[in-house]
Design an enzyme around this catalytic site. Structure first.
Site, mmCIF file in Angstrom:
data_model
loop_
_atom_site.group_PDB
_atom_site.id
_atom_site.type_symbol
_atom_site.label_atom_id
_atom_site.label_comp_id
_atom_site.label_asym_id
_atom_site.label_seq_id
_atom_site.Cartn_x
_atom_site.Cartn_y
_atom_site.Cartn_z
ATOM 1 N N CYS A 111 0.812 -1.227 0.000
ATOM 2 C CA CYS A 111 0.000 0.000 0.000
ATOM 3 C C CYS A 111 0.841 1.271 0.000
ATOM 4 O O CYS A 111 0.326 2.351 -0.258
ATOM 5 C CB CYS A 111 -0.948 0.004 1.186
ATOM 6 S SG CYS A 111 -1.870 -1.508 1.318
ATOM 7 N N HIS A 236 -3.604 6.653 3.338
ATOM 8 C CA HIS A 236 -3.966 5.370 2.721
ATOM 9 C C HIS A 236 -5.325 4.949 3.284
ATOM 10 O O HIS A 236 -5.557 4.992 4.497
ATOM 11 C CB HIS A 236 -2.890 4.335 3.045
ATOM 12 C CG HIS A 236 -3.286 2.940 2.698
ATOM 13 N ND1 HIS A 236 -3.913 2.635 1.517
ATOM 14 C CD2 HIS A 236 -3.163 1.780 3.377
ATOM 15 C CE1 HIS A 236 -4.162 1.333 1.484
ATOM 16 N NE2 HIS A 236 -3.718 0.804 2.607
ATOM 17 N N ASN A 266 -10.107 -0.945 0.710
ATOM 18 C CA ASN A 266 -8.653 -0.778 0.646
ATOM 19 C C ASN A 266 -8.161 -1.276 -0.713
ATOM 20 O O ASN A 266 -8.188 -2.470 -0.980
ATOM 21 C CB ASN A 266 -8.017 -1.580 1.792
ATOM 22 C CG ASN A 266 -6.504 -1.514 1.790
ATOM 23 O OD1 ASN A 266 -5.895 -1.045 0.827
ATOM 24 N ND2 ASN A 266 -5.895 -1.993 2.860
HETATM 25 N N1 ACO Z 1 -17.390 -9.957 10.721
HETATM 26 C C1 ACO Z 1 -17.710 -10.236 11.995
HETATM 27 N N2 ACO Z 1 -16.790 -10.522 12.941
HETATM 28 C C2 ACO Z 1 -15.498 -10.519 12.568
HETATM 29 C C3 ACO Z 1 -15.104 -10.227 11.254
HETATM 30 C C4 ACO Z 1 -16.112 -9.943 10.308
HETATM 31 N N3 ACO Z 1 -15.834 -9.648 9.035
HETATM 32 N N4 ACO Z 1 -13.770 -10.278 11.171
HETATM 33 C C5 ACO Z 1 -13.331 -10.590 12.403
HETATM 34 N N5 ACO Z 1 -14.365 -10.749 13.239
HETATM 35 C C6 ACO Z 1 -14.358 -11.078 14.675
HETATM 36 C C7 ACO Z 1 -13.038 -11.678 15.078
HETATM 37 O O1 ACO Z 1 -13.080 -13.073 14.816
HETATM 38 C C8 ACO Z 1 -12.998 -11.362 16.564
HETATM 39 O O2 ACO Z 1 -13.776 -12.317 17.252
HETATM 40 P P1 ACO Z 1 -13.231 -12.952 18.631
HETATM 41 O O3 ACO Z 1 -13.097 -11.777 19.554
HETATM 42 O O4 ACO Z 1 -14.298 -13.912 18.998
HETATM 43 O O5 ACO Z 1 -11.915 -13.567 18.274
HETATM 44 C C9 ACO Z 1 -13.763 -10.034 16.676
HETATM 45 O O6 ACO Z 1 -14.469 -9.883 15.429
HETATM 46 C C10 ACO Z 1 -12.865 -8.830 16.884
HETATM 47 O O7 ACO Z 1 -11.718 -8.940 16.087
HETATM 48 P P2 ACO Z 1 -10.571 -7.872 16.127
HETATM 49 O O8 ACO Z 1 -9.436 -8.369 15.285
HETATM 50 O O9 ACO Z 1 -10.278 -7.449 17.515
HETATM 51 O O10 ACO Z 1 -11.289 -6.629 15.428
HETATM 52 P P3 ACO Z 1 -10.676 -5.234 15.181
HETATM 53 O O11 ACO Z 1 -11.481 -4.206 15.861
HETATM 54 O O12 ACO Z 1 -9.180 -5.200 15.372
HETATM 55 O O13 ACO Z 1 -10.926 -5.048 13.622
HETATM 56 C C11 ACO Z 1 -9.724 -5.216 11.537
HETATM 57 C C12 ACO Z 1 -10.361 -5.972 12.708
HETATM 58 C C13 ACO Z 1 -10.818 -4.422 10.850
HETATM 59 C C14 ACO Z 1 -9.119 -6.203 10.573
HETATM 60 C C15 ACO Z 1 -8.653 -4.250 12.094
HETATM 61 O O14 ACO Z 1 -7.789 -4.943 12.954
HETATM 62 C C16 ACO Z 1 -7.844 -3.602 11.015
HETATM 63 O O15 ACO Z 1 -8.343 -2.819 10.224
HETATM 64 N N6 ACO Z 1 -6.515 -3.890 10.950
HETATM 65 C C17 ACO Z 1 -5.659 -3.332 9.949
HETATM 66 C C18 ACO Z 1 -5.838 -4.077 8.684
HETATM 67 C C19 ACO Z 1 -5.256 -3.390 7.484
HETATM 68 O O16 ACO Z 1 -5.344 -2.200 7.351
HETATM 69 N N7 ACO Z 1 -4.710 -4.204 6.580
HETATM 70 C C20 ACO Z 1 -4.305 -3.760 5.311
HETATM 71 C C21 ACO Z 1 -2.919 -3.249 5.282
HETATM 72 S S1 ACO Z 1 -2.541 -2.580 3.783
HETATM 73 C C22 ACO Z 1 -1.778 -3.695 2.695
HETATM 74 O O17 ACO Z 1 -0.589 -3.637 2.515
HETATM 75 C C23 ACO Z 1 -2.573 -4.691 1.947
#
Ligand code: ACO
Length: 311
Positions: A111, A236, A266
């Site tokens: 990214c 980003h 994204n």
């Molecule tokens: N729908 C419902 N529940 C979900 C989903 C979904 N799509 N995805 C995960 N959950 C659940 C998880 O299993 C977890 O359940 P658990 O507590 O029973 O284990 C719960 O929701 C909470 O999960 P968290 O990981 O704590 O959620 P968080 O608030 O951190 O949000 C997210 C997750 C959106 C992925 C966040 O961590 C994030 O945006 N991280 C950065 C990701 C990113 O930007 N990546 C791209 C980088 S750029 C590149 O180079 C490609």
């Protein structure tokens, strides 16, 4: 003389995949995706529409807006982690499409790739190697997304952006830049053996919140500017919560930060240029505005530039 962008183009595929569409195939809800990421929809390329096709569409618009001919381009840099194939590069495919011969290569910085492209182009323009450099950010992430994995499938989309860069007036264009990488974080975000995006969301989130804010502040300081000098922030578009953290770090009001994540998701290397092109189309960025572009991505990588907008 400075070095800056004189023409931009963007392209997103026609097909829209909404959170509600995902609800029917994944154990997730529109409410969850919206509240955790800010994403409501993303655009998905057709099976027969590849990365290079999207790159061509954005490039055509950028060179038209710049008012140049393809044969004037001396170097093509394409930031992507989802090329049509390992090689030829998408950059080489662009030379074929436009019927030109010039230096051409792809950049893999996830990214942060578009920022890496802008800064690389700046070096070649400053040392007079080329008169015009084309920088493209393009991804067909839908082909490397595991559509059964709710942790990642909700996040990504397809799209392209392109920028024509050349010399501009002194004091305009790129004023400062900041690039970085830390491979020790590579394990948190990578393409796995099935060629799917694998991610430790919480680790990436923590890194992104810290890095985006820090890089944005540093790249302003490097340009001899303060937070309050920033007129517009283009972060980003990964997650609205990460973007908001960067905005708060700069004490910027909401209307001074670009937000396209809700409709495009994204789009990795395409995301920053797509947003920049959109803000320009809507007249939100004006001549002499100080604009900060900042990104992070797989690698882990990061990058930021401070630009004084205009020729
Ligand atoms: N729908 C419902 N529940 C979900 C989903 C979904 N799509 N995805 C995960 N959950 C659940 C998880 O299993 C977890 O359940 P658990 O507590 O029973 O284990 C719960 O929701 C909470 O999960 P968290 O990981 O704590 O959620 P968080 O608030 O951190 O949000 C997210 C997750 C959106 C992925 C966040 O961590 C994030 O945006 N991280 C950065 C990701 C990113 O930007 N990546 C791209 C980088 S750029 C590149 O180079 C490609």
């Amino acid at each position: 003389m400075g070095v800056g962008i004189i023409g931009l183009g963007k392209y997103v595929p026609e097909k829209v995949l909404t959170n509600h569409d995902l609800e029917s195939v994944l154990d997730t809800t529109d409410e969850w995706i919206r509240s955790r990421t800010g994403i409501e929809a993303r655009h998905i390329a057709a099976d027969d529409e590849n990365t290079s096709h999207m790159a061509i569409k954005a490039t055509q618009i950028a060179i038209d807006n710049a008012g140049i001919k393809p044969e004037q381009i001396g170097l093509i840099l394409v930031a992507t982690v989802s090329p049509d194939q390992g090689f030829p590069s998408v950059a080489c495919q662009l030379t074929e499409h436009f019927g030109i011969q010039c230096a051409a290569m792809d950049i893999a910085a996830a990214c942060s790739g578009f920022i890496y492209g802008l800064v690389t182009a700046q070096q070649f323009l400053e040392n007079n190697s080329y008169e015009y450099v084309l920088v493209v950010g393009v991804e067909k992430l839908s082909k490397v997304t595991d559509w059964n994995d709710r942790n990642t499938a909700i996040l990504f989309g397809d799209g392209a952006c392109a920028a024509v860069m050349t010399k501009v007036s002194e004091g305009r264009g790129i004023l400062a830049s900041e690039l970085g990488a830390d491979g020790s974080g590579g394990k948190h975000l990578y393409l796995n053996e099935e060629n799917h995006i694998a991610m430790n969301g919480r680790e990436v989130f923590k890194f992104a919140v810290r890095q985006m804010g820090e890089s944005a502040v540093q790249v302003l300081e490097k340009a001899g500017l303060q937070k309050e000098d920033c007129d517009f922030l283009i972060p980003h578009q990964a997650n609205i919560r990460i973007m908001e953290a960067a905005r708060e770090r700069l004490n910027l009001p909401e209307e001074k930060m670009s937000k396209t994540v809700h409709k495009y998701g994204n789009t990795s290397a395409a995301s920053i240029g797509l947003s920049l092109a959109e803000e320009l189309e809507q007249g939100k960025i004006k001549d002499d505005d100080i604009v900060v572009l900042v990104g992070f991505g797989g690698g882990l990588t990061w990058g930021a530039v401070t630009i004084r907008w205009g020729k």
